[in-house]
Design a protein around this motif. Structure first.
Motif, PDB file in Angstrom:
ATOM      1  N   MET A 165       0.829  -1.202   0.000  1.00  0.00           N
ATOM      2  CA  MET A 165       0.000   0.000   0.000  1.00  0.00           C
ATOM      3  C   MET A 165       0.868   1.258   0.000  1.00  0.00           C
ATOM      4  SD  MET A 165      -3.128   1.219   0.011  1.00  0.00           S
ATOM      5  CE  MET A 165      -4.299   0.069   0.753  1.00  0.00           C
ATOM      6  N   TYR A 166       1.940   1.248   0.794  1.00  0.00           N
ATOM      7  CA  TYR A 166       2.855   2.387   0.794  1.00  0.00           C
ATOM      8  C   TYR A 166       3.481   2.570  -0.586  1.00  0.00           C
ATOM      9  CZ  TYR A 166       2.779   3.017   5.891  1.00  0.00           C
ATOM     10  OH  TYR A 166       2.402   3.279   7.187  1.00  0.00           O
ATOM     11  N   SER A 167       3.885   1.454  -1.193  1.00  0.00           N
ATOM     12  CA  SER A 167       4.519   1.520  -2.508  1.00  0.00           C
ATOM     13  C   SER A 167       3.548   2.009  -3.572  1.00  0.00           C
ATOM     14  CB  SER A 167       5.060   0.133  -2.895  1.00  0.00           C
ATOM     15  OG  SER A 167       6.044  -0.311  -1.997  1.00  0.00           O
ATOM     16  N   VAL A 168       2.323   1.493  -3.516  1.00  0.00           N
ATOM     17  CA  VAL A 168       1.317   1.879  -4.501  1.00  0.00           C
ATOM     18  C   VAL A 168       1.014   3.369  -4.407  1.00  0.00           C
ATOM     19  CG1 VAL A 168      -1.123   1.642  -5.112  1.00  0.00           C
ATOM     20  CG2 VAL A 168       0.271  -0.389  -4.768  1.00  0.00           C
ATOM     21  N   ASN A 169       0.857   3.885  -3.196  1.00  0.00           N
ATOM     22  CA  ASN A 169       0.584   5.311  -3.037  1.00  0.00           C
ATOM     23  C   ASN A 169       1.740   6.165  -3.551  1.00  0.00           C
ATOM     24  OD1 ASN A 169      -2.043   5.613  -2.022  1.00  0.00           O
ATOM     25  ND2 ASN A 169      -1.404   5.056   0.037  1.00  0.00           N
ATOM     26  N   ALA A 170       2.960   5.703  -3.311  1.00  0.00           N
ATOM     27  CA  ALA A 170       4.126   6.443  -3.809  1.00  0.00           C
ATOM     28  C   ALA A 170       4.147   6.447  -5.330  1.00  0.00           C
ATOM     29  CB  ALA A 170       5.411   5.821  -3.262  1.00  0.00           C
ATOM     30  N   ASP A 187      -2.812  13.885  -2.901  1.00  0.00           N
ATOM     31  CA  ASP A 187      -3.558  13.062  -1.959  1.00  0.00           C
ATOM     32  C   ASP A 187      -2.823  11.750  -1.673  1.00  0.00           C
ATOM     33  OD1 ASP A 187      -6.101  12.314  -0.512  1.00  0.00           O
ATOM     34  OD2 ASP A 187      -6.095  10.740  -2.046  1.00  0.00           O
ATOM     35  N   ALA A 188      -2.304  11.108  -2.717  1.00  0.00           N
ATOM     36  CA  ALA A 188      -1.569   9.852  -2.533  1.00  0.00           C
ATOM     37  C   ALA A 188      -0.269  10.083  -1.779  1.00  0.00           C
ATOM     38  CB  ALA A 188      -1.292   9.213  -3.889  1.00  0.00           C
ATOM     39  N   ASP A 189       0.345  11.236  -1.998  1.00  0.00           N
ATOM     40  CA  ASP A 189       1.624  11.537  -1.354  1.00  0.00           C
ATOM     41  C   ASP A 189       1.481  11.694   0.156  1.00  0.00           C
ATOM     42  OD1 ASP A 189       4.480  12.314  -1.478  1.00  0.00           O
ATOM     43  OD2 ASP A 189       3.721  14.267  -0.826  1.00  0.00           O
ATOM     44  N   ARG A 190       0.371  12.254   0.597  1.00  0.00           N
ATOM     45  CA  ARG A 190       0.201  12.494   2.038  1.00  0.00           C
ATOM     46  C   ARG A 190      -0.660  11.427   2.719  1.00  0.00           C
ATOM     47  NH1 ARG A 190      -3.021  16.814  -0.133  1.00  0.00           N
ATOM     48  NH2 ARG A 190      -5.251  16.337   0.010  1.00  0.00           N
ATOM     49  N   ALA A 191      -1.053  10.419   1.955  1.00  0.00           N
ATOM     50  CA  ALA A 191      -1.956   9.398   2.501  1.00  0.00           C
ATOM     51  C   ALA A 191      -1.308   8.630   3.646  1.00  0.00           C
ATOM     52  CB  ALA A 191      -2.376   8.432   1.395  1.00  0.00           C
ATOM     53  N   LYS A 192      -2.082   8.380   4.665  1.00  0.00           N
ATOM     54  CA  LYS A 192      -1.658   7.564   5.794  1.00  0.00           C
ATOM     55  C   LYS A 192      -2.531   6.315   5.854  1.00  0.00           C
ATOM     56  CE  LYS A 192      -0.002  11.434   8.613  1.00  0.00           C
ATOM     57  NZ  LYS A 192      -0.122  12.138   9.923  1.00  0.00           N
ATOM     58  N   ILE A 193      -1.908   5.197   6.140  1.00  0.00           N
ATOM     59  CA  ILE A 193      -2.647   3.939   6.173  1.00  0.00           C
ATOM     60  C   ILE A 193      -3.457   3.854   7.459  1.00  0.00           C
ATOM     61  CG2 ILE A 193      -2.421   1.427   6.332  1.00  0.00           C
ATOM     62  CD1 ILE A 193      -0.075   1.585   4.472  1.00  0.00           C
ATOM     63  N   ARG A 194      -4.714   3.532   7.303  1.00  0.00           N
ATOM     64  CA  ARG A 194      -5.603   3.326   8.446  1.00  0.00           C
ATOM     65  C   ARG A 194      -5.975   1.855   8.510  1.00  0.00           C
ATOM     66  NH1 ARG A 194     -10.222   7.697   7.378  1.00  0.00           N
ATOM     67  NH2 ARG A 194     -10.005   6.752   5.318  1.00  0.00           N
ATOM     68  N   PHE A 195      -5.912   1.296   9.698  1.00  0.00           N
ATOM     69  CA  PHE A 195      -6.226  -0.118   9.874  1.00  0.00           C
ATOM     70  C   PHE A 195      -7.738  -0.323   9.916  1.00  0.00           C
ATOM     71  CE2 PHE A 195      -2.011   0.430  11.730  1.00  0.00           C
ATOM     72  CZ  PHE A 195      -1.315  -0.561  11.065  1.00  0.00           C
ATOM     73  N   SER A 196      -8.177  -1.447   9.394  1.00  0.00           N
ATOM     74  CA  SER A 196      -9.608  -1.744   9.351  1.00  0.00           C
ATOM     75  C   SER A 196     -10.166  -2.015  10.741  1.00  0.00           C
ATOM     76  CB  SER A 196      -9.876  -2.951   8.446  1.00  0.00           C
ATOM     77  OG  SER A 196      -9.164  -4.091   8.909  1.00  0.00           O
ATOM     78  N   SER A 197      -9.297  -2.392  11.675  1.00  0.00           N
ATOM     79  CA  SER A 197      -9.749  -2.662  13.044  1.00  0.00           C
ATOM     80  C   SER A 197      -8.565  -2.528  13.992  1.00  0.00           C
ATOM     81  CB  SER A 197     -10.343  -4.069  13.163  1.00  0.00           C
ATOM     82  OG  SER A 197      -9.315  -5.052  13.052  1.00  0.00           O
TER      83      SER A 197
END
Length: 273
Positions: free
Chosen positions: A94-99, A179-189
């Motif tokens: 996910m980090y790689s894809v957003n980058a 938006d993709a550059d500043r995106a932070k991963i949020r956990f589903s739970s």
């Protein structure tokens, strides 16, 4: 187990727990539930003391025992070792894809801006899209709901406002890049977050997930685990070894559970302001 506990009490606790485990043999849950249930039932000798501990903590209430078993079965299914490893892989991806999205979208935004500049300053143009609504309508061409309810009012709005009121295509793509550059991963739970708490994959992942899932089952209703619910370290170890079907070279024991708890408590103290 306390040596004073007689055989009848021992058998009663096992019967209470196994009655709830048998509920997970029924269809309707995760596909892995029946296999987990069969494994627990077939290895009852390894779990006798654990069942007594569970029964005591659940006040011999079948509803509370089922609540705990539900947490155990859900954890062993949704946050198994293989599942957590995949989650870790997906998180990194996910980090790689957003980058990549940020970089590619930035390049595309520059190209679209250059094309606009060429069309505006040269004596020729192209028949490519230039209005954001054109792009939206083309993308939604196969969307029946859009065509039925959105297309007509959107066309009317476009007719009311000329191009100065709308963003250029390159501006829209630039926003996607930012938006993709500043995106932070949020956990589903919170359970998934607990499973991925450490920087490296280890047996601790599934233990932390189970602890968190069980903690989430503690509440104030009659069918929630009671406040102060606390199993012995050896109980946790026995349940994890069997429910997760750990290999002989990766079994956990009471001291392992105790050390993990101590490390997590120390980490919490160090990170809490």
């Amino acid at each position: 187990m306390n040596k004073e506990v007689d055989m009848s009490t021992d058998q009663t606790a096992s019967a209470l727990c196994e009655a709830q485990i048998e509920e997970f043999l029924k269809p309707g849950g995760f596909k892995s539930w029946p296999n987990i249930a069969k494994r627990l039932l077939s290895r009852r000798r390894e779990l006798t003391e654990a069942y007594y501990d569970i029964s005591e903590q659940c006040r011999q209430d079948p509803r509370l025992i089922y609540c705990f078993m539900d947490a155990l079965f859900c954890s062993a299914s949704a946050w198994s070792e293989s599942a957590v490893k995949k989650m870790r892989h997906d998180e990194k991806r996910m980090y790689s894809v957003n980058a990549e999205i940020s970089e590619v979208a930035h390049q595309l935004s520059d190209l679209l801006a250059e094309r606009d500049d060429l069309q505006n300053k040269s004596s020729f143009g192209t028949d490519t899209y230039y209005h954001i609504i054109d792009v939206v309508e083309a993308a939604a061409r196969g969307n029946g709901s859009f065509n039925l309810w959105v297309k007509e009012p959107l066309d009317k709005i476009r007719g009311q406002f000329d191009m100065k009121y709308w963003p250029d295509l390159h501006e829209c793509i630039h926003v996607i890049s930012a938006d993709a550059d500043r995106a932070k991963i949020r956990f589903s739970s919170q359970v998934t977050q607990a499973a991925l708490d450490s920087s490296r994959s280890s047996r601790s992942d599934i233990v932390r997930a189970l602890f968190r899932r069980t903690q989430d089952s503690v509440g104030s209703s009659a069918v929630d685990l009671p406040d102060g619910f606390k199993l012995k370290d050896d109980t946790w170890a026995s349940l994890i070894n069997v429910a997760y079907d750990l290999h002989a070279d990766s079994l956990v024991d009471g001291p392992y559970i105790k050390r993990l708890r101590q490390r997590d408590r120390q980490k919490k103290r160090e990170t809490t302001p």
